[in-house]
Scaffold this active site. Sequence first.
Site, PDB file in Angstrom:
ATOM      1  N   ASN A  98     -26.132  12.047  34.985  1.00  0.00           N
ATOM      2  CA  ASN A  98     -24.577  11.598  34.698  1.00  0.00           C
ATOM      3  C   ASN A  98     -24.713  11.813  36.926  1.00  0.00           C
ATOM      4  O   ASN A  98     -24.091  10.406  37.309  1.00  0.00           O
ATOM      5  CB  ASN A  98     -24.604  13.223  34.775  1.00  0.00           C
ATOM      6  CG  ASN A  98     -23.791  12.722  33.501  1.00  0.00           C
ATOM      7  OD1 ASN A  98     -23.922  12.111  32.754  1.00  0.00           O
ATOM      8  ND2 ASN A  98     -23.284  14.017  33.128  1.00  0.00           N
ATOM      9  N   THR A 112     -18.733   8.652  32.351  1.00  0.00           N
ATOM     10  CA  THR A 112     -17.741   9.309  31.224  1.00  0.00           C
ATOM     11  C   THR A 112     -17.671  10.701  31.409  1.00  0.00           C
ATOM     12  O   THR A 112     -16.379  10.850  30.480  1.00  0.00           O
ATOM     13  CB  THR A 112     -18.544   8.787  29.665  1.00  0.00           C
ATOM     14  OG1 THR A 112     -19.182   9.213  29.744  1.00  0.00           O
ATOM     15  CG2 THR A 112     -18.052   7.229  29.294  1.00  0.00           C
ATOM     16  N   ALA A 113     -17.692  10.933  32.515  1.00  0.00           N
ATOM     17  CA  ALA A 113     -18.084  12.746  32.893  1.00  0.00           C
ATOM     18  C   ALA A 113     -17.072  13.005  33.724  1.00  0.00           C
ATOM     19  O   ALA A 113     -15.676  12.574  33.604  1.00  0.00           O
ATOM     20  CB  ALA A 113     -19.317  12.673  33.364  1.00  0.00           C
ATOM     21  N   TYR A 114     -17.802  13.370  35.153  1.00  0.00           N
ATOM     22  CA  TYR A 114     -16.147  13.449  36.562  1.00  0.00           C
ATOM     23  C   TYR A 114     -15.682  12.570  36.710  1.00  0.00           C
ATOM     24  O   TYR A 114     -15.039  12.330  37.294  1.00  0.00           O
ATOM     25  CB  TYR A 114     -17.864  14.662  37.096  1.00  0.00           C
ATOM     26  CG  TYR A 114     -16.808  14.953  38.059  1.00  0.00           C
ATOM     27  CD1 TYR A 114     -15.418  14.729  38.499  1.00  0.00           C
ATOM     28  CD2 TYR A 114     -17.214  15.491  39.846  1.00  0.00           C
ATOM     29  CE1 TYR A 114     -14.840  15.955  40.012  1.00  0.00           C
ATOM     30  CE2 TYR A 114     -16.731  16.632  40.112  1.00  0.00           C
ATOM     31  CZ  TYR A 114     -15.221  16.276  39.888  1.00  0.00           C
ATOM     32  OH  TYR A 114     -14.752  16.994  41.333  1.00  0.00           O
ATOM     33  N   ASP A 144     -23.573  17.855  25.441  1.00  0.00           N
ATOM     34  CA  ASP A 144     -24.445  17.232  26.128  1.00  0.00           C
ATOM     35  C   ASP A 144     -24.994  17.901  27.519  1.00  0.00           C
ATOM     36  O   ASP A 144     -26.187  16.926  27.955  1.00  0.00           O
ATOM     37  CB  ASP A 144     -23.296  16.736  26.974  1.00  0.00           C
ATOM     38  CG  ASP A 144     -22.266  15.613  26.333  1.00  0.00           C
ATOM     39  OD1 ASP A 144     -22.930  15.273  24.922  1.00  0.00           O
ATOM     40  OD2 ASP A 144     -20.974  14.997  26.376  1.00  0.00           O
ATOM     41  N   GLY A 145     -24.943  19.165  27.997  1.00  0.00           N
ATOM     42  CA  GLY A 145     -25.595  19.817  28.508  1.00  0.00           C
ATOM     43  C   GLY A 145     -26.680  19.924  28.225  1.00  0.00           C
ATOM     44  O   GLY A 145     -28.202  20.030  29.231  1.00  0.00           O
ATOM     45  N   ASP A 172     -11.813  15.319  49.129  1.00  0.00           N
ATOM     46  CA  ASP A 172     -12.193  16.577  48.562  1.00  0.00           C
ATOM     47  C   ASP A 172     -13.805  16.301  48.398  1.00  0.00           C
ATOM     48  O   ASP A 172     -14.448  17.154  48.199  1.00  0.00           O
ATOM     49  CB  ASP A 172     -12.074  17.028  47.253  1.00  0.00           C
ATOM     50  CG  ASP A 172     -10.550  17.502  47.106  1.00  0.00           C
ATOM     51  OD1 ASP A 172     -10.120  18.031  48.361  1.00  0.00           O
ATOM     52  OD2 ASP A 172      -9.588  18.028  45.842  1.00  0.00           O
TER      53      ASP A 172
END
Length: 354
Positions: free
Chosen positions: A196, A237-239, A97-98, A226
Amino acid sequence: HIQDPASQRLTWNKPPKSVLVIKKIRDASLLQPFKELCMYLTEENNMIVYVEKKVLEDPAIANDENFGPVKKKFCTFREDYDDISNQIDFIICLGGDGTLLYASSLFQGSVPPVMAFHLGSLGFLTPFNFENFQSQVTQVIEGNAALVLRSRLKVKVVKEHREKTTVQNGIEENGVVSANLEKEVGKQIMQYQVLNEVVVDRGPSSYLSNVDVFLDGHLITTVQGDGVIVSTPTGSTAYAAAAGASMIHPNVPAIMITPICPHSLSFRPIVVPAGVELKIMLSPDARNTAWVSFDGRKRQEICHGDSISITTSCYPLPSICFRDPVSDWFESLAECLHWNVRKKQNNFAVEEEE
């Protein structure tokens, strides 16, 4: 009128002539697929192939005599130095994905269609397998494919105190392209296109981050924790998913706001319309500064008086589908995230009547 996602198709006004091949660097397993793909594009389809210069500097490619004739036909470029935005018809990514996120970062305006092959570790955004790449690439060149338009975020960072930087070949010392840099008296303005998410966090400080979030000029909340994630549906769907947010299909026009470890039991992730403008600033009484990153890159410190403005970009990333937008997304949920995978419940045994 609600558009049917299946109606988005790739069509060419004229046959594509140039292709950008993005390969994950420092990965020996991708060398053979990269060579096979480039030879197929140049020899079978007479395409002009663009490759980043640092990819060709890999000793395994540079010392390959058999690959030499093909390599001489390549057009090369360097990130942050050469502008290729108006020279590429479509993009092929080899890796995880990167590679798709990297492709997005290369195009700060309109993005060519992207065909992504799953050769990395996760592959949520890369639906194509490399086994039958010839027929799949030919299908794209002929213009027979479904598309999903992945919205991006347009981010503007305004810093009150401008740091002294020298410009060499159009590049600042901090790596920002000078074309995307505007300067006012006492201010530095930088712009980014993000696929993203934008992540604002507390950095190395042991104190909670304390940032104010504005929506269309109105203060909606103060984040104490945080940090906070502002993401696209693609980034949901990532972080954001790891931080407890819902997962949103990329065809949904929305922006997600997800707190990172908030110090409040009632702070839940929210979804806002795609047209709004978000602004994030340090709270006046914040004990420490904050840090911001864009798709995990260009990380920088945010101090008092600085601001981050975020809205939906008018330049989405057209991602070529393997089947269609709905099937590909649920396939990724099942294969990559094992969504709703569990052992099936047994049914009741039917007793035979006497």
